[in-house]
Design a protein around this motif. Structure first.
Motif, short mmCIF file in Angstrom:
data_model
loop_
_atom_site.label_atom_id
_atom_site.label_comp_id
_atom_site.label_asym_id
_atom_site.label_seq_id
_atom_site.Cartn_x
_atom_site.Cartn_y
_atom_site.Cartn_z
N ALA A 118 2.17 0.08 10.36
CA ALA A 118 1.59 1.58 10.51
C ALA A 118 1.26 2.12 9.60
O ALA A 118 -0.64 3.12 10.07
N LYS A 119 0.52 1.11 8.60
CA LYS A 119 -0.51 0.91 7.00
C LYS A 119 -1.89 0.43 7.74
O LYS A 119 -2.52 0.81 6.91
N SER A 153 -1.28 2.49 -2.85
CA SER A 153 -2.45 3.42 -3.73
C SER A 153 -3.07 4.37 -4.43
O SER A 153 -4.49 4.33 -4.71
N HIS A 195 -3.06 -6.48 7.07
CA HIS A 195 -1.94 -6.93 7.54
C HIS A 195 -1.43 -8.19 6.09
O HIS A 195 -2.54 -8.70 6.43
N GLN A 252 -5.62 2.10 7.79
CA GLN A 252 -6.16 3.36 7.01
C GLN A 252 -6.71 2.74 6.05
O GLN A 252 -7.05 1.02 5.62
N ILE A 255 -8.04 3.76 2.07
CA ILE A 255 -7.96 4.35 0.83
C ILE A 255 -8.43 3.54 -0.33
O ILE A 255 -8.95 3.16 -0.82
N VAL A 279 -6.18 -0.88 4.95
CA VAL A 279 -5.11 -1.60 4.83
C VAL A 279 -5.67 -2.81 5.84
O VAL A 279 -5.32 -2.51 6.68
N ASP A 323 3.74 -3.26 6.46
CA ASP A 323 3.95 -2.58 7.81
C ASP A 323 2.40 -1.91 8.80
O ASP A 323 1.62 -1.53 8.43
N ASP A 339 -0.66 -4.47 3.87
CA ASP A 339 0.83 -4.19 3.66
C ASP A 339 1.34 -4.81 5.24
O ASP A 339 0.66 -5.55 6.17
N ALA A 347 0.78 -1.61 0.05
CA ALA A 347 -0.22 -0.32 0.42
C ALA A 347 0.99 1.39 0.15
O ALA A 347 0.39 2.37 0.97
N GLY A 348 1.87 1.50 -0.91
CA GLY A 348 2.54 2.72 -0.64
C GLY A 348 1.90 3.90 -1.87
O GLY A 348 1.07 3.46 -2.00
N THR A 390 4.48 -3.98 -4.20
CA THR A 390 5.81 -3.87 -2.91
C THR A 390 6.64 -4.07 -3.36
O THR A 390 7.04 -4.11 -4.89
#
Ligand SMILES: NC(=O)c1ccc[n+]([C@@H]2O[C@H](COP(=O)([O-])OP(=O)(O)OC[C@H]3O[C@@H](n4cnc5c(N)ncnc54)[C@H](O)[C@@H]3O)[C@@H](O)[C@H]2O)c1
Ligand SMILES: NC(=O)c1ccc[n+]([C@@H]2O[C@H](COP(=O)([O-])OP(=O)(O)OC[C@H]3O[C@@H](n4cnc5c(N)ncnc54)[C@H](O)[C@@H]3O)[C@@H](O)[C@H]2O)c1
Lengths: 214, 214
Positions: free
Chosen positions: A122-123, A98, A135, A126, A128, A133, A120, A118, A93-94, A155
């Motif tokens: 942290a994402k 996105s 894991h 979220q 979008i 998003v 990450d 993702d 999801a970079g 990725t």
DNA sequence: GAACGCTAGTGCGCAAGTTCACAAGCGCAC
DNA sequence: GTGCGCTTGTGAACTTGCGCACTAGCGTTC
């Protein structure tokens, strides 16, 4: 074309979507029939190739007249499996992931983005473009639950094989890879790639040789 | 391989960048030589194909040993025209055009974005990732001045042919088209396309037929 | 320095894809 | 209903690409 002897050559399959797009234009313009010659012009190929390609779908033309645009469009959509939606899962999801999720063109063409994944933390969580998003650990259960048949890899190259493995484990049968690396999948899984750097390097080759030799 | 009989098949040209990437990895890993078999595995192709492909570049291998990684990398870069930069012009400064301009991967691989062009006066004068947006009327003089050899089309489909025509008029010899439409260019101009919807539709075909037939 | 193991380079048959050219056949005109 | 023009569908020649399997030849070992 005999009854069940319908093995359509790869090269033909790759052209069907081009014809499909041309047919959609003709429908918009309310043009009822089209000749192989006209269709060839629109698709940028040879007319004989159009006829041979279409003959794999069945004998849908009328000699002396051409092809009925709407009927052919329907038959082709059916053959391509476009009569129903194909939920898509995007891994990564970079920037690219996105952008793809935000791009309406997919959903519009029957490929709704069902989930983003993702690694990450942290994402994760979220949203979008209305898509949450998740894991990457949850790919298998979620992809199955959502009926995802097609996976998109967005990725970094180093994580692409891992993403592919996870998608395959989740039962995804087709993968579109945007990461600039070669990945391998088991037999029976379709794999296609979109690789900008590669395309530019191919152009570079011809450009260089035109300049030098031409 | 005779002296000037160096017409490299298209299929081979399309694979050279894949080998190049594999070689770059080997250099990173400080591996001095590589066999066709190993290279084939990395590039996801057959070993005989690797040898035949590389033989078009010249006889750069050593029997019983393999290929010198750095030497082969250099020769291949030279053949692909990657020993110098190729300034790129992007037409269409929307979502995709901006994303491409922001993506560092291009410049890093020797394809710096030299200019962005858009027909929307509101966008002209803006700066994206340090690259100014110019009006499409200025493509010809600016592209020539900046030495642009490769053009990228990131306009809506309806404007793609117009963009291509302007790029060709500016002397651009290679075009990468992201718009989902067939465009035509004069002979001697290279054209490649990147078409996501088309790729997904191809995957859809195989997915549909796997589900139905398999 | 002879013999051996290993790998590049390539000739050749096969498969896939493309294109030509023509017969089959539909629809319209009269 | 007969004939004519038009366009499909496809056999067949041709081109391109693929991969096996063999030969050529380098380097190393004894
Ligand atoms: N951005 C572009 O315009 C562009 C253009 C061409 C190619 N690409 C390629 O697309 C890929 C993504 O590019 P980007 O610009 O979005 O990069 P990015 O760094 O913005 O995004 C990559 C995302 O992948 C996630 N990720 C990392 N490891 C992962 C894993 N193991 N599993 C799941 N997710 C993981 C990261 O957390 C990140 O969110 C890259 O391979 C890039 O080379 C991007
Ligand atoms: N955004 C994506 O993720 C994505 C993905 C796949 C394909 N595409 C394709 O890429 C193209 C661009 O997509 P986008 O999302 O950037 O669209 P966009 O509408 O954001 O951008 C298009 C840009 O082109 C400009 N433009 C319009 N007519 C022009 C002309 N005649 N000359 C020069 N510029 C002109 C517009 O002013 C606009 O800035 C579209 O064809 C789209 O289908 C986009």
């Amino acid at each position: 074309m005999s009854d069940r002897a319908r093995h359509i050559p790869e090269a033909t399959v790759a052209r069907l979507p081009v014809y499909l797009r041309s047919l959609a234009e003709l429908v918009d313009d309310k043009i009822p029939t089209v000749s192989s010659e006209r269709l060839a012009e629109m698709a940028g190929v040879n007319a004989a190739k159009v006829r041979k390609d279409l003959s794999y779908l069945g004998s849908y033309g009328t000699r002396g007249v051409g092809y009925d645009v709407e009927y052919l469009l329907f038959q082709m959509s059916r053959e391509l499996g476009l009569t129903h939606d194909w939920p898509v899962a995007i891994v990564g999801a970079g920037n690219l992931g996105s952008a793809l999720a935000n791009y309406g063109g997919f959903t519009q063409r029957g490929f709704p983005v069902a989930a983003l994944f993702d690694s990450d933390r942290a994402k994760v969580g979220q949203e979008i473009h209305g898509v949450e998003v998740h894991h990457t650990d949850d790919i298998a259960p979620l992809a199955k639950k959502l009926g995802v048949g097609i996976g998109v890899i967005a990725t970094p190259a180093s994580a692409a094989q891992d993403a592919a493995d996870k998608l395959v484990a989740a039962g995804v049968g087709s993968i579109l890879n945007f990461a600039p690396t070669v990945i391998s999948v088991p037999e029976g899984v379709s794999l296609r790639k979109v690789d900008l750097a590669l395309e530019l390097q191919i152009l570079s080759f011809y450009q260089e040789h035109r300049d030098a030799d031409g």
